[in-house]
Design an enzyme around this catalytic site. Structure first.
Site, PDB file in Angstrom:
ATOM      1  N   HIS A  56       0.886  -1.167   0.000  1.00  0.00           N
ATOM      2  CA  HIS A  56       0.000   0.000   0.000  1.00  0.00           C
ATOM      3  C   HIS A  56       0.924   1.216   0.000  1.00  0.00           C
ATOM      4  O   HIS A  56       1.995   1.181   0.620  1.00  0.00           O
ATOM      5  CB  HIS A  56      -0.837   0.092   1.276  1.00  0.00           C
ATOM      6  CG  HIS A  56      -1.725  -1.074   1.542  1.00  0.00           C
ATOM      7  ND1 HIS A  56      -1.311  -2.178   2.235  1.00  0.00           N
ATOM      8  CD2 HIS A  56      -3.029  -1.285   1.251  1.00  0.00           C
ATOM      9  CE1 HIS A  56      -2.319  -3.025   2.343  1.00  0.00           C
ATOM     10  NE2 HIS A  56      -3.366  -2.510   1.750  1.00  0.00           N
ATOM     11  N   ASP A  59       2.399   1.774   3.327  1.00  0.00           N
ATOM     12  CA  ASP A  59       3.320   0.772   3.891  1.00  0.00           C
ATOM     13  C   ASP A  59       4.745   1.251   3.631  1.00  0.00           C
ATOM     14  O   ASP A  59       5.652   0.999   4.421  1.00  0.00           O
ATOM     15  CB  ASP A  59       3.183  -0.595   3.203  1.00  0.00           C
ATOM     16  CG  ASP A  59       1.813  -1.213   3.379  1.00  0.00           C
ATOM     17  OD1 ASP A  59       1.100  -0.820   4.311  1.00  0.00           O
ATOM     18  OD2 ASP A  59       1.466  -2.097   2.565  1.00  0.00           O
ATOM     19  N   MET A  90       2.498  -5.814  -7.826  1.00  0.00           N
ATOM     20  CA  MET A  90       1.202  -5.212  -7.498  1.00  0.00           C
ATOM     21  C   MET A  90       1.378  -4.095  -6.480  1.00  0.00           C
ATOM     22  O   MET A  90       2.269  -4.146  -5.632  1.00  0.00           O
ATOM     23  CB  MET A  90       0.290  -6.319  -6.931  1.00  0.00           C
ATOM     24  CG  MET A  90      -1.063  -5.896  -6.435  1.00  0.00           C
ATOM     25  SD  MET A  90      -1.098  -5.338  -4.704  1.00  0.00           S
ATOM     26  CE  MET A  90      -1.795  -6.773  -3.891  1.00  0.00           C
ATOM     27  N   GLU A 183     -11.003  -6.225  -5.063  1.00  0.00           N
ATOM     28  CA  GLU A 183     -10.988  -7.278  -4.041  1.00  0.00           C
ATOM     29  C   GLU A 183     -12.223  -7.191  -3.153  1.00  0.00           C
ATOM     30  O   GLU A 183     -12.360  -6.273  -2.348  1.00  0.00           O
ATOM     31  CB  GLU A 183      -9.720  -7.122  -3.187  1.00  0.00           C
ATOM     32  CG  GLU A 183      -9.608  -8.152  -2.085  1.00  0.00           C
ATOM     33  CD  GLU A 183      -8.308  -8.020  -1.301  1.00  0.00           C
ATOM     34  OE1 GLU A 183      -7.369  -7.349  -1.766  1.00  0.00           O
ATOM     35  OE2 GLU A 183      -8.241  -8.588  -0.201  1.00  0.00           O
ATOM     36  N   LYS A 185     -14.887  -8.182  -0.098  1.00  0.00           N
ATOM     37  CA  LYS A 185     -14.882  -8.715   1.269  1.00  0.00           C
ATOM     38  C   LYS A 185     -16.259  -8.410   1.856  1.00  0.00           C
ATOM     39  O   LYS A 185     -16.771  -7.305   1.660  1.00  0.00           O
ATOM     40  CB  LYS A 185     -13.772  -8.042   2.081  1.00  0.00           C
ATOM     41  CG  LYS A 185     -13.555  -8.658   3.465  1.00  0.00           C
ATOM     42  CD  LYS A 185     -12.365  -8.009   4.187  1.00  0.00           C
ATOM     43  CE  LYS A 185     -12.110  -8.700   5.516  1.00  0.00           C
ATOM     44  NZ  LYS A 185     -10.994  -8.065   6.272  1.00  0.00           N
ATOM     45  N   GLU A 219      -9.954 -13.360  -2.391  1.00  0.00           N
ATOM     46  CA  GLU A 219      -9.166 -13.797  -1.229  1.00  0.00           C
ATOM     47  C   GLU A 219      -9.885 -14.939  -0.525  1.00  0.00           C
ATOM     48  O   GLU A 219     -11.079 -14.840  -0.230  1.00  0.00           O
ATOM     49  CB  GLU A 219      -8.957 -12.629  -0.260  1.00  0.00           C
ATOM     50  CG  GLU A 219      -8.251 -13.080   1.021  1.00  0.00           C
ATOM     51  CD  GLU A 219      -7.779 -11.934   1.901  1.00  0.00           C
ATOM     52  OE1 GLU A 219      -7.231 -10.956   1.366  1.00  0.00           O
ATOM     53  OE2 GLU A 219      -7.961 -12.032   3.125  1.00  0.00           O
ATOM     54  N   HIS A 222     -11.896 -14.074   2.619  1.00  0.00           N
ATOM     55  CA  HIS A 222     -13.076 -13.233   2.443  1.00  0.00           C
ATOM     56  C   HIS A 222     -14.294 -14.043   2.014  1.00  0.00           C
ATOM     57  O   HIS A 222     -15.402 -13.825   2.516  1.00  0.00           O
ATOM     58  CB  HIS A 222     -12.782 -12.128   1.436  1.00  0.00           C
ATOM     59  CG  HIS A 222     -11.689 -11.193   1.871  1.00  0.00           C
ATOM     60  ND1 HIS A 222     -11.244 -10.157   1.103  1.00  0.00           N
ATOM     61  CD2 HIS A 222     -10.953 -11.150   3.013  1.00  0.00           C
ATOM     62  CE1 HIS A 222     -10.277  -9.504   1.746  1.00  0.00           C
ATOM     63  NE2 HIS A 222     -10.081 -10.106   2.903  1.00  0.00           N
ATOM     64  N   ASP A 247      -5.413 -13.511  -3.581  1.00  0.00           N
ATOM     65  CA  ASP A 247      -4.900 -13.375  -2.212  1.00  0.00           C
ATOM     66  C   ASP A 247      -5.078 -14.710  -1.498  1.00  0.00           C
ATOM     67  O   ASP A 247      -6.205 -15.133  -1.208  1.00  0.00           O
ATOM     68  CB  ASP A 247      -5.646 -12.267  -1.446  1.00  0.00           C
ATOM     69  CG  ASP A 247      -5.087 -10.883  -1.763  1.00  0.00           C
ATOM     70  OD1 ASP A 247      -4.235 -10.768  -2.666  1.00  0.00           O
ATOM     71  OD2 ASP A 247      -5.509  -9.921  -1.096  1.00  0.00           O
ATOM     72  N   ASP A 257     -11.901 -12.192  10.940  1.00  0.00           N
ATOM     73  CA  ASP A 257     -10.935 -12.179   9.830  1.00  0.00           C
ATOM     74  C   ASP A 257      -9.579 -12.674  10.331  1.00  0.00           C
ATOM     75  O   ASP A 257      -8.838 -11.945  10.976  1.00  0.00           O
ATOM     76  CB  ASP A 257     -10.844 -10.726   9.337  1.00  0.00           C
ATOM     77  CG  ASP A 257      -9.918 -10.555   8.156  1.00  0.00           C
ATOM     78  OD1 ASP A 257      -9.542 -11.555   7.536  1.00  0.00           O
ATOM     79  OD2 ASP A 257      -9.578  -9.394   7.865  1.00  0.00           O
ATOM     80  N   ASP A 259      -6.814 -14.355   8.604  1.00  0.00           N
ATOM     81  CA  ASP A 259      -5.576 -14.171   7.828  1.00  0.00           C
ATOM     82  C   ASP A 259      -4.476 -15.156   8.188  1.00  0.00           C
ATOM     83  O   ASP A 259      -3.303 -14.788   8.343  1.00  0.00           O
ATOM     84  CB  ASP A 259      -5.033 -12.736   8.019  1.00  0.00           C
ATOM     85  CG  ASP A 259      -5.756 -11.728   7.143  1.00  0.00           C
ATOM     86  OD1 ASP A 259      -6.356 -12.126   6.138  1.00  0.00           O
ATOM     87  OD2 ASP A 259      -5.709 -10.532   7.488  1.00  0.00           O
ATOM     88  N   ASP A 289      -1.702 -13.034   1.333  1.00  0.00           N
ATOM     89  CA  ASP A 289      -2.207 -11.913   2.133  1.00  0.00           C
ATOM     90  C   ASP A 289      -2.593 -12.478   3.496  1.00  0.00           C
ATOM     91  O   ASP A 289      -3.760 -12.765   3.763  1.00  0.00           O
ATOM     92  CB  ASP A 289      -3.403 -11.249   1.449  1.00  0.00           C
ATOM     93  CG  ASP A 289      -3.801  -9.967   2.180  1.00  0.00           C
ATOM     94  OD1 ASP A 289      -3.038  -9.533   3.066  1.00  0.00           O
ATOM     95  OD2 ASP A 289      -4.869  -9.418   1.871  1.00  0.00           O
TER      96      ASP A 289
HETATM   97  C1  GCO Z   1      -7.918  -7.265   4.422  1.00  0.00           C
HETATM   98  C2  GCO Z   1      -7.571  -7.203   2.949  1.00  0.00           C
HETATM   99  C3  GCO Z   1      -6.337  -6.388   2.658  1.00  0.00           C
HETATM  100  C4  GCO Z   1      -6.148  -6.118   1.185  1.00  0.00           C
HETATM  101  C5  GCO Z   1      -5.068  -5.149   0.982  1.00  0.00           C
HETATM  102  C6  GCO Z   1      -4.616  -5.021  -0.431  1.00  0.00           C
HETATM  103  O1  GCO Z   1      -8.721  -8.126   4.776  1.00  0.00           O
HETATM  104  O2  GCO Z   1      -7.414  -6.451   5.191  1.00  0.00           O
HETATM  105  O3  GCO Z   1      -7.428  -8.510   2.501  1.00  0.00           O
HETATM  106  O4  GCO Z   1      -5.219  -7.047   3.184  1.00  0.00           O
HETATM  107  O5  GCO Z   1      -5.882  -7.283   0.484  1.00  0.00           O
HETATM  108  O6  GCO Z   1      -5.495  -3.911   1.457  1.00  0.00           O
HETATM  109  O7  GCO Z   1      -5.534  -4.395  -1.164  1.00  0.00           O
HETATM  110 MN    MN Z   2      -6.529  -9.225   0.715  1.00  0.00          MN
HETATM  111 MN    MN Z   3      -8.222  -9.972   3.914  1.00  0.00          MN
END
Ligand code: GCO
Ligand code: MN
Ligand code: MN
Length: 389
Positions: A56, A59, A90, A183, A185, A219, A222, A247, A257, A259, A289
Site C-alpha cells: 500500500h 506501507d 502489485m 478485491e 470482502k 481472497e 473473504h 490473495d 478475519d 488471515d 495476504d
Molecule cells: C484485508 C484485505 C487487505 C487487502 C489489501 C490489499 O482483509 O485487510 O485482505 O489485506 O488485500 O489492502 O488491497
Molecule cells: Mn486481501
Molecule cells: Mn483480507
C-alpha cells in the site's frame, strides 16, 4: 525443513509489506513485534525465496512524509529491490487506516473525502507504476456501513463506479501498462461492505466504462467469511477472464478475519484451489495476504512466510500426483463417461433438436439408481493428501 519444495522466482510467490510486516496488534492487544523496515522486509523475503513484494502507498511512504522523505524512501527501496532481484508486481492504496476514511473513501457521503481518496489513489498509482507494478488492487476496506440509515446503497454503487471510471481513464491517459483488480470482502472492518463477494464484483465490473482493464482479486478468507466456496468464485472469475490476482491465506468458517498462513485450516480446500490454478495455467502472482500468529517473533514470521510457499508447493506436487494416479483417473473417466447416445441433442439450439429431444425417452429410474463413486474418489483424494498413496 528439508530443501525440497524450495520456492523459486518462477513460482511467482509474493507477499505484501503489510503481511510479513504485521506487528501483531489486534483489537484487544498491543503489538507483539517490532516494526521491520521495508528494506529489511525485501531482504527477508528474498532470503525466503519469494519472487515479489507488494505494498500500500503508506506501507512504504508514511501518509505525512515530505516529498524529500518520499524520494529517499523510494530510492532505498529501489536499491533493496536491485540488490535482491525482487520485483513489485502489485500495488494498492491505503484508503482505510486514516480517520478521514472512517465512513468510506470512494463511497463516502462527503464529497471532500471522495475527492481526497481519488487524489491519494492517483498519487499511489504513480508510485506503484514507478516501482514496476502492473496490477493495481482496490480493496474497499471502509466502503460500507454499520447502518443502512447512513448511506444509500445505490448512491454507493454509483460513486464507486464513477471513481473506477475516473481512475481507468487516468491510467489510460498516462499510458500506464496497468490493470485493476477489485478485491471483495463481506465485512470487517465495516459491519457490511459493498460488493461483498467475487460474484458481486464480477457483475459490478461489467457496468464500468473499461471493463476490459478491470478484474478481481479474490481472497480465500473473504469468501470463507461469507460461508462460500472459494474455488467456485475463482473458477467463475477465471471463466470470465477476470482472475487478475489472488490473495492466498486461510480462515475458519464463521470466525473473525483470521488471515492465517496458507493451508493452515482447510487443507483439502487449499488443495483443490492449488490444483485449479495449476491445471488452468494461472500465470499471475501467488500472493499471500496473511500474517504470522501474534505469538511469533521475527524467526516465527520467517517460518510463516516459508510455510505459505512450502505448503503451496507441496499441494502443487499432490495435484500432479492426483492427476497421474491411475485409479483416480479411472474413476474420473467413469464419472464423465459418455456413450454418445445423446449426441443428437448436444450443442446449439435448433428447432429440430428440440423436437427430437422432446420425443426421446430416458430411463429416469436407472439415472437415479446409478452410484457415482464420489465416496471412493474423495477418500483417494484424502489419502493422496495424507501421503499414504
Ligand atoms: C484485508 C484485505 C487487505 C487487502 C489489501 C490489499 O482483509 O485487510 O485482505 O489485506 O488485500 O489492502 O488491497
Ligand atoms: Mn486481501
Ligand atoms: Mn483480507
Amino acid at each position: 525443513m528439508t530443501t525440497a519444495f524450495q520456492p523459486k522466482p518462477e513460482h511467482k510467490f509474493t507477499f505484501g509489506l503489510w503481511t510479513v510486516g504485521n506487528i501483531g496488534r489486534d483489537p484487544f492487544g498491543e503489538p507483539t513485534r517490532q516494526p521491520i523496515s521495508s528494506v529489511e522486509i525485501v531482504h527477508m523475503l528474498a532470503d525466503a525465496g519469494a519472487y515479489g513484494v507488494n505494498f500500500h502507498d503508506n506501507d512504504l511512504v508514511p501518509i505525512d512524509a515530505t516529498l524529500a522523505e518520499r524520494d529517499r524512501i523510494v530510492k532505498d527501496f529501489k536499491q533493496a529491490l536491485a540488490d535482491t532481484g525482487l520485483v513489485v508486481p502489485m500495488a494498492t492504496t491505503n484508503l482505510f487506516t486514516d480517520p478521514a476514511f472512517k465512513d468510506g473513501a470512494f463511497t463516502s457521503n462527503d464529497p471532500n473525502v471522495r475527492a481526497y481518496a481519488l487524489q491519494k489513489t492517483l498519487q499511489a498509482i504513480d508510485l506503484g507504476v514507478e516501482l514496476g507494478a502492473q496490477i493495481y488492487v482496490f480493496w474497499g476496506g471502509r466502503e460500507g456501513v454499520e447502518t443502512d440509515a447512513a448511506k444509500n446503497p445505490l448512491a454507493a454503487i454509483q460513486r464507486n463506479r464513477e471513481a473506477m471510471n475516473f481512475l481507468c481513464e487516468y491510467a489510460l491517459d498516462q499510458s500506464y501498462d496497468l490493470k485493476f483488480a477489485l478485491e471483495p470482502k463481506p465485512n470487517e472492518p465495516r459491519g457490511d461492505m459493498y460488493n461483498a463477494t467475487v460474484g458481486h464484483m464480477l457483475a459490478f465490473i461489467e457496468t464500468l466504462d473499461h471493463p476490459e482493464m478491470v478484474g478481481v482479486n479474490p481472497e480465500v478468507a473473504h469468501e470463507h467469511m461469507a460461508g462460500l466456496n472459494f474455488l467456485h468464485g475463482v473458477a467463475q472469475a477465471w471463466d470470465a477472464g477476470k482472475l487478475f490476482h489472488i490473495d492466498l491465506n486461510d480462515q475458519a468458517f464463521g470466525r473473525y478475519d483470521q488471515d492465517f498462513r496458507f493451508g493452515a485450516v482447510n487443507l483439502k480446500t487449499a488443495f483443490f484451489l492449488v490444483k485449479f490454478l495449476e491445471d488452468v495455467g494461472y500465470a499471475g502472482s501467488r500472493h499471500f495476504d496473511a500474517h504470522a500468529y501474534r505469538t511469533e517473533d521475527y524467526e516465527g514470521v520467517k517460518d510463516f512466510a516459508r510455510g505459505c510457499m512450502r505448503t503451496y508447493l507441496i499441494l502443487k506436487e499432490k495435484a500432479a500426483q492426483w492427476n497421474a494416479d491411475a485409479e483416480i483417473q479411472a474413476l474420473v473417466a467413469e464419472i464423465n463417461a459418455d456413450d454418445g447416445s445423446t449426441d443428437a441433442f448436444k450443442g446449439a439450439y435448433s428447432r429440430s433438436k428440440a423436437a427430437a429431444l422432446k420425443a426421446a425417452t430416458f430411463d429416469r429410474r436407472a439415472l437415479g439408481a446409478r452410484g457415482l463413486s464420489y465416496e471412493r474418489l474423495d477418500q483417494l483424494t484424502v489419502e493422496v493428501l495424507l501421503g499414504v498413496r
